[in-house]
Motif scaffolding. Structure first.
Motif, mmCIF file in Angstrom:
data_model
loop_
_atom_site.group_PDB
_atom_site.id
_atom_site.type_symbol
_atom_site.label_atom_id
_atom_site.label_comp_id
_atom_site.label_asym_id
_atom_site.label_seq_id
_atom_site.Cartn_x
_atom_site.Cartn_y
_atom_site.Cartn_z
ATOM 1 N N ASP A 162 0.588 -1.348 -0.078
ATOM 2 C CA ASP A 162 0.467 -0.113 -0.317
ATOM 3 C C ASP A 162 0.844 1.399 0.440
ATOM 4 O O ASP A 162 2.036 1.518 0.028
ATOM 5 C CB ASP A 162 -0.799 0.381 0.761
ATOM 6 N N ASP A 194 1.603 3.943 2.358
ATOM 7 C CA ASP A 194 1.858 3.601 3.095
ATOM 8 C C ASP A 194 4.125 2.569 4.035
ATOM 9 O O ASP A 194 4.316 3.458 3.596
ATOM 10 C CB ASP A 194 1.718 3.358 4.721
ATOM 11 N N GLU A 195 3.166 1.530 3.050
ATOM 12 C CA GLU A 195 4.407 0.734 2.966
ATOM 13 C C GLU A 195 5.327 1.442 2.287
ATOM 14 O O GLU A 195 6.752 1.340 1.673
ATOM 15 C CB GLU A 195 4.033 -0.555 2.390
ATOM 16 N N ARG A 217 6.177 4.265 1.122
ATOM 17 C CA ARG A 217 6.751 5.483 1.943
ATOM 18 C C ARG A 217 7.749 5.048 2.452
ATOM 19 O O ARG A 217 8.983 5.767 2.924
ATOM 20 C CB ARG A 217 6.180 6.500 2.087
ATOM 21 N N GLU A 218 7.795 3.661 3.191
ATOM 22 C CA GLU A 218 8.438 2.683 4.020
ATOM 23 C C GLU A 218 10.227 3.129 3.148
ATOM 24 O O GLU A 218 10.920 2.640 3.921
ATOM 25 C CB GLU A 218 8.655 2.239 4.683
#
Length: 524
Positions: free
Chosen positions: A368, A370-371, A373-374
């Protein structure tokens, strides 16, 4: 036939001489004050300027320009073309900030640039200046900053990646026969499917669905679009500026093919726009694609007329098809010789997976937002690849009035100014002695390993200033999704002896594609 072409070439030569005489006769104060020195081998010739050097290096023009910039103390080179045409090519960050931001209004794309792409892009956002550009930019900027569009883009990428690209690569890996595929072609097809969905919610199916018999849908629109883009780009490469206009007037050669391709693209786009307008009037159904968003905007330009809508949509199709596929093609080629980078990417992807599992959720396919962005190292590796091989290696503007650049280069009104992203990525004066090395770590904070952006005037892969790319975040969503998912389960191998030949289209492409062998991932 010779009786026809000989007088034509003589007439063109006469135009060169006349333009060169006028440029010399009517030079202004800026020209009188300017002195340009050239290192040995780069001195211009009378009347024809740097034409001999250009022709001798036409097969390696980006590297030739980079070498010329490296030999200039200011990283700026004044190029002279036949007929008195002059311009400044630079890889100097101070100059880039000057004409991309500080003096933005003095450096539009200009009528010459716009004329080269007008038949294809019309007055679309990438080919417009002044109020026409500002109006489109305002609408586009609003839409690109909406959470709903980002979510729609992510869904399109996820569907194309897991429904088509990964199954295709898995089939290649399972064949076990060492069969090769052209990864550049695959990525271009993926990008075209994806951007057509994002732009006007149309699926051209250039990649087959998982489980299909491999027969793609009618590719006439995709083929026409590719030909229109490549032939339009060819107008920039004429050794004799403006010679394409003669071919267009006579409707011969590449200009005839271009006219036919553009007609097919425009007819197809007009049909999509008309059917969407009827659908929205009938059902009041609001879609999330860019076409529907522009049609639903408060700007009467897009709610009442087809041509501006067509120009905008085709511009975004071009940007979406050409840029991410170019960036990823060069990325996978660079990665093939760097197992250490591949290992760090896989370690980071595995760490993201592990954190998901700790949260009790491990059934989601892909990653997703957020992942993604990590994934700081993945982000750094892709960014570093585009530093060395930017999708748009050179961009050109026009000086409206006489000016002096920060490095002291005097520029006359009417000159072109070109910023060379490809050359800048190789400048030791900008990036240090390791400028030509593929080193993702240069983008990471030594303190915590997070991605650390640089000045957009040193790294101009996404342009800078008021024209900075609106689709930057969406491009990274697509590229990081592909890199993470492909490398998580597959090995993409390139013959170590393969050295791609560059071909300048509207973006930086490989002349012979990127032949790869796909295999199931080994434990590395």
């Amino acid at each position: 036939m010779a009786d026809f072409w000989l007088p034509l070439l003589l007439a063109v030569s006469a135009v060169w001489v006349l333009r060169a005489w006028r440029a010399r006769r009517f030079g202004n104060k800026a020209r009188k004050a300017a002195t340009y020195t050239y290192p040995p081998g780069l001195e211009p010739y009378p009347l024809i300027g740097h034409l001999p050097q250009f022709l001798a290096n036409r097969h390696r023009v980006l590297d030739w320009m980079t070498e010329a910039l490296e030999r200039q103390p200011t990283a700026t080179f004044v190029l002279r073309r036949p007929g008195g045409v002059r311009g400044a090519i630079t890889a100097n960050p101070a100059n880039m900030e000057h004409f991309l931001r500080a003096s933005f209004d003095n450096y539009p794309k200009g009528p010459k640039f716009a004329s080269l792409l007008h038949d294809f892009l019309g007055r679309g956002i990438f080919n417009a200046d002044g109020e026409a550009w500002r109006a489109q930019r305002k609408v586009a900027s609003h839409e690109f900053n909406t959470r709903s569009l980002r979510a729609f883009v992510a869904r399109c990428v996820h569907s194309e990646l897991h429904g088509r690209l990964l199954p295709l690569l898995r089939r290649a890996a399972a064949s076990g026969a060492g069969a090769r595929l052209d990864l550049q072609d695959v990525l271009e097809r993926f990008a075209f499917d994806n951007i057509c969905r994002v732009a006007f919610d149309h699926d051209p199916r250039q990649l087959p669905d998982d489980g299909d018999d491999g027969t793609a849908a009618d590719g006439s629109f995709a083929d026409a679009f590719r030909d229109a883009a490549n032939l339009s780009a060819g107008r920039f490469r004429y050794a004799v500026p403006g010679f394409w206009k003669i071919k267009k007037a006579l409707n011969v050669g590449s200009e005839r093919r271009l006219r036919e391709s553009i007609a097919m693209v425009h007819d197809f786009a007009d049909g999509i726009i008309q059917s969407r307008r009827e659908e929205m009037l009938r059902d009041g159904f609001e879609k999330h694609d860019l076409l529907s968003r522009f049609m639903a905007s408060q700007d009467a330009t897009y709610s009442e007329s087809e041509v501006p809508l067509r120009d905008v949509v085709i511009s975004f199709l071009l940007a979406g098809r050409e840029t991410t596929s170019s960036a990823l093609t060069w990325f996978f080629w660079l990665l093939s010789s760097r197992p250490d980078v591949r290992r760090r990417i896989r370690d980071e992807v595995a760490a993201v997976r592990a954190r998901r599992a700790q949260g009790g959720v491990d059934t989601i396919v892909g990653f997703d937002l957020d992942e993604l962005r990590e994934m700081h190292y993945v982000h750094a590796a892709i960014t570093e690849s585009m530093r060395l091989y930017p999708p748009v290696p050179v961009n050109s503007l026009r000086a409206e009035t006489d000016d002096v650049l920060p490095d002291g280069t005097a520029v006359q009104a009417g000159w072109f100014v070109a910023y060379n992203s490809y050359g800048m990525g190789r400048m030791e004066s900008v990036w240090g002695r390791d400028a030509r090395e593929f080193r993702p770590e240069r983008w990471l904070s030594p303190a915590d390993g997070t991605f650390r952006p640089d000045s957009p005037f040193r790294y101009v892969a996404f342009h800078a200033g008021p024209r900075v790319c609106l689709g930057k975040e969406m491009a990274y969503i697509q590229m990081k999704s592909i890199v993470a998912c492909v490398l998580e389960e597959l090995d993409v191998a390139v013959d170590g002896a393969y050295r791609p030949r560059q071909v300048a289209s509207l973006t930086l492409r490989m002349a012979d594609g990127l032949p790869v062998t796909v295999k199931p991932r080994r434990n590395c």
